[in-house]
Motif scaffolding. Structure first.
Motif, short mmCIF file in Angstrom:
data_model
loop_
_atom_site.label_atom_id
_atom_site.label_comp_id
_atom_site.label_asym_id
_atom_site.label_seq_id
_atom_site.Cartn_x
_atom_site.Cartn_y
_atom_site.Cartn_z
N LEU A 94 0.63 -1.43 0.40
CA LEU A 94 0.05 -0.01 0.21
C LEU A 94 0.92 1.37 0.06
O LEU A 94 2.23 1.34 0.59
N ARG A 95 0.10 2.47 -0.33
CA ARG A 95 1.32 3.57 -0.55
C ARG A 95 0.01 4.74 0.59
O ARG A 95 -1.06 4.17 0.15
N ILE A 96 0.62 5.44 0.86
CA ILE A 96 -0.15 6.94 1.32
C ILE A 96 -0.73 7.63 0.31
O ILE A 96 0.27 8.03 -0.65
N ALA A 97 -1.72 7.79 0.03
CA ALA A 97 -2.07 9.24 -0.69
C ALA A 97 -2.62 10.59 -0.80
O ALA A 97 -1.40 12.01 -1.09
N SER A 98 -2.57 10.98 0.46
CA SER A 98 -2.47 11.88 1.34
C SER A 98 -3.07 11.83 2.76
O SER A 98 -2.99 10.96 3.06
N ALA A 99 -3.01 13.22 2.85
CA ALA A 99 -3.94 13.36 4.55
C ALA A 99 -4.02 14.92 4.69
O ALA A 99 -3.86 15.56 4.00
N TRP A 100 -6.08 14.95 5.25
CA TRP A 100 -5.94 15.83 5.44
C TRP A 100 -5.02 17.37 6.53
O TRP A 100 -4.70 16.64 7.44
N LYS A 115 1.98 12.67 -2.86
CA LYS A 115 1.94 14.27 -4.01
C LYS A 115 1.35 15.23 -3.83
O LYS A 115 1.29 16.15 -4.79
N VAL A 116 -0.32 14.90 -3.15
CA VAL A 116 -1.15 15.97 -3.13
C VAL A 116 -1.61 16.31 -1.39
O VAL A 116 -0.86 15.70 -0.97
N ILE A 117 -1.60 17.77 -1.45
CA ILE A 117 -2.02 17.94 -0.01
C ILE A 117 -3.45 18.63 0.17
O ILE A 117 -3.25 19.33 -0.16
N VAL A 118 -4.35 17.94 1.28
CA VAL A 118 -5.56 17.85 1.18
C VAL A 118 -5.64 18.94 1.84
O VAL A 118 -5.43 18.72 3.23
N VAL A 119 -6.38 20.61 1.54
CA VAL A 119 -6.45 21.17 3.30
C VAL A 119 -7.35 21.72 2.30
O VAL A 119 -8.27 21.89 1.78
N SER A 120 -8.15 21.87 4.04
CA SER A 120 -9.86 22.59 4.08
C SER A 120 -10.13 23.80 5.44
O SER A 120 -9.53 23.70 6.04
N GLU A 121 -10.36 24.71 4.80
CA GLU A 121 -10.56 25.95 5.80
C GLU A 121 -11.13 25.81 6.79
O GLU A 121 -12.33 25.31 6.88
N GLN A 122 -10.82 25.44 8.10
CA GLN A 122 -11.91 25.01 8.90
C GLN A 122 -12.19 25.94 9.95
O GLN A 122 -12.44 26.47 10.95
N GLY A 123 -11.15 27.67 9.77
CA GLY A 123 -11.54 28.70 10.44
C GLY A 123 -13.35 28.90 10.57
O GLY A 123 -14.01 28.50 9.04
N LYS A 156 1.19 18.83 -4.50
CA LYS A 156 0.07 19.80 -4.95
C LYS A 156 -0.49 20.38 -3.98
O LYS A 156 -0.94 19.83 -2.76
N LEU A 157 -1.26 21.42 -3.76
CA LEU A 157 -2.14 22.11 -2.76
C LEU A 157 -3.70 21.57 -3.34
O LEU A 157 -3.49 22.22 -4.72
N VAL A 158 -4.27 20.74 -2.46
CA VAL A 158 -6.05 20.34 -3.51
C VAL A 158 -6.67 20.47 -2.12
O VAL A 158 -6.91 19.79 -1.26
N TYR A 159 -7.05 21.78 -2.51
CA TYR A 159 -8.52 22.60 -1.79
C TYR A 159 -10.09 21.12 -1.48
O TYR A 159 -10.35 20.88 -2.36
N HIS A 160 -10.36 20.85 -0.30
CA HIS A 160 -11.20 20.20 -0.11
C HIS A 160 -12.58 20.80 0.19
O HIS A 160 -12.63 21.55 1.41
N HIS A 161 -13.93 21.06 -0.48
CA HIS A 161 -14.69 21.75 -0.57
C HIS A 161 -15.28 20.69 0.18
O HIS A 161 -15.77 19.21 0.29
N HIS A 162 -16.20 21.39 1.51
CA HIS A 162 -16.87 20.33 2.89
C HIS A 162 -17.43 20.19 3.13
O HIS A 162 -18.09 21.99 2.88
N MET A 163 -18.69 20.23 3.55
CA MET A 163 -19.80 20.15 4.00
C MET A 163 -19.54 21.15 5.55
O MET A 163 -18.93 21.04 6.65
N GLY A 211 -9.64 20.84 -15.04
CA GLY A 211 -8.63 20.65 -15.21
C GLY A 211 -7.70 21.07 -14.02
O GLY A 211 -6.28 20.72 -14.15
N ARG A 212 -8.50 21.47 -12.84
CA ARG A 212 -7.42 21.87 -11.82
C ARG A 212 -7.38 20.72 -11.04
O ARG A 212 -7.26 20.91 -9.79
N ILE A 213 -8.54 19.32 -11.28
CA ILE A 213 -8.86 18.48 -10.31
C ILE A 213 -7.64 17.31 -10.38
O ILE A 213 -8.28 16.82 -11.51
N LYS A 214 -6.97 17.67 -8.99
CA LYS A 214 -6.36 16.93 -8.98
C LYS A 214 -5.80 15.37 -7.79
O LYS A 214 -5.02 15.25 -7.32
N HIS A 215 -7.40 15.31 -7.09
CA HIS A 215 -7.35 14.95 -6.11
C HIS A 215 -9.46 14.51 -6.45
O HIS A 215 -10.23 15.18 -6.27
N VAL A 216 -9.44 13.02 -5.46
CA VAL A 216 -10.69 12.42 -6.06
C VAL A 216 -11.57 11.74 -4.65
O VAL A 216 -10.61 10.74 -4.38
#
Length: 298
Positions: free
Chosen positions: A67-73, A103-111, A154-161, A208-213
């Motif tokens: 297994l490999r690590i894909a990313s982390a929140w 290769k990617v870093i999942v980021v979500s604004e928690q403010g 790459k920074l991949v921004y996570h839209h989130h409820m 074209g800007r989606i780098k993580h699903v």
């Protein structure tokens, strides 16, 4: 459909142990999670709260199971804390993931986020940013994205409820006001459908800007109850608003078709936070794997 050299299928550990509500899955170990993920036929996972914090130790556990690590929140607090605090934490997080080969870093604004508040209605209680806060967020994300680029990540921004970037309008504003070379998008089917958005329209617009699903399915009856009873995001999770692909209402074939047509490269991550005492993680992981295998050549 997909180039297996550049597209990888993984699963999130949140099905085994919930990061926001640790009582969900407290009985499930890290070793059980990654072993069952491998047995179910996945190539990697994201990082959960029970994973070792030492990159070398974690890599050893993963490699034993192929297994490999894909990313982390990563939770950013750009709108509520000094930028320097988020940057310092981000660099530590970036370097940890870099050492793991991600290769990617999942980021979500928690403010101002209400996603982790048990009693705040997920729709009525959502915060809406003003123009000044939008500028702080987009400027800060670009800075973080350039820090990621220093490691060829790459920074991949996570839209989130429940967060400040949830709706199509908010995703549009984020994308329009950030440099594509610094800020990419994480596409999450479940959060878009839960929010009431046109998930395929968002996918087509930003392919074209989606780098993580994140492949997350939804149970509409639960979502309807959440809206009617003004429940929180955490209450929605406990009630089973989310499930794995093939078990809910979303047709994933168009999602895969659009991604393939746009030559998507990166991870496809099954993610479905629900109560593992009710939805056995291994059983649901296999269900998702079989459903996906029936649709794409992976």
């Amino acid at each position: 459909m997909f180039d297996k050299k550049n597209v990888f299928l993984g699963i999130a550990p949140i099905a085994w142990t919930n990061d926001d509500m640790p009582d969900l899955g407290k009985e499930n170990s890290f070793e059980q999670c990654i072993s069952e993920a491998a047995l179910a036929g996945f190539s990697g996972t994201e990082v959960g709260n029970k994973y070792p914090h030492d990159a070398g130790v974690l890599k050893g556990y993963m490699e034993e199971r192929n297994l490999r690590i894909a990313s982390a929140w990563f939770s950013s607090f750009l709108t509520t804390q000094p930028y320097e605090e988020t940057e310092k934490a981000f660099i530590r997080h970036r370097d940890f993931l870099y050492d793991l080969g991600a290769k990617v870093i999942v980021v979500s604004e928690q403010g101002h986020s209400v996603q982790g508040q048990m009693d705040t209605p997920i729709f009525d209680g959502k915060y809406v940013m003003n123009d000044a806060e939008w500028k702080i967020l987009t400027t800060g994300l670009e800075k973080l994205g350039r820090l990621a680029a220093e490691k060829n990540m790459k920074l991949v921004y996570h839209h989130h409820m429940g967060t400040v970037v949830q709706t199509t309008q908010e995703i549009d504003r984020l994308m329009e006001n950030t440099d594509p070379s610094a800020v990419s998008l994480l596409y999450d089917t479940g959060h878009l459908v839960f929010s009431g958005e046109d998930a395929l329209a968002v996918l087509k617009k930003y392919a074209g800007r989606i780098k993580h699903v994140h492949l997350k399915d939804v149970r509409p009856a639960v979502v309807a109850r959440v809206k009617a009873e003004k429940l929180s995001f955490l209450q929605a999770v406990r009630l089973g608003a989310f499930t794995v692909p093939g078990d809910g209402a979303i047709d994933f074939q168009p999602v895969f078709d659009i991604l393939s047509q746009n030559h998507y490269e990166g991870w496809l991550l099954v993610e479905a936070e629900q109560d593992p005492a009710i939805a056995n993680p291994f059983v649901y992981a296999k269900k998702a794997r079989e459903y996906i295998r029936s649709m794409i050549n992976m």
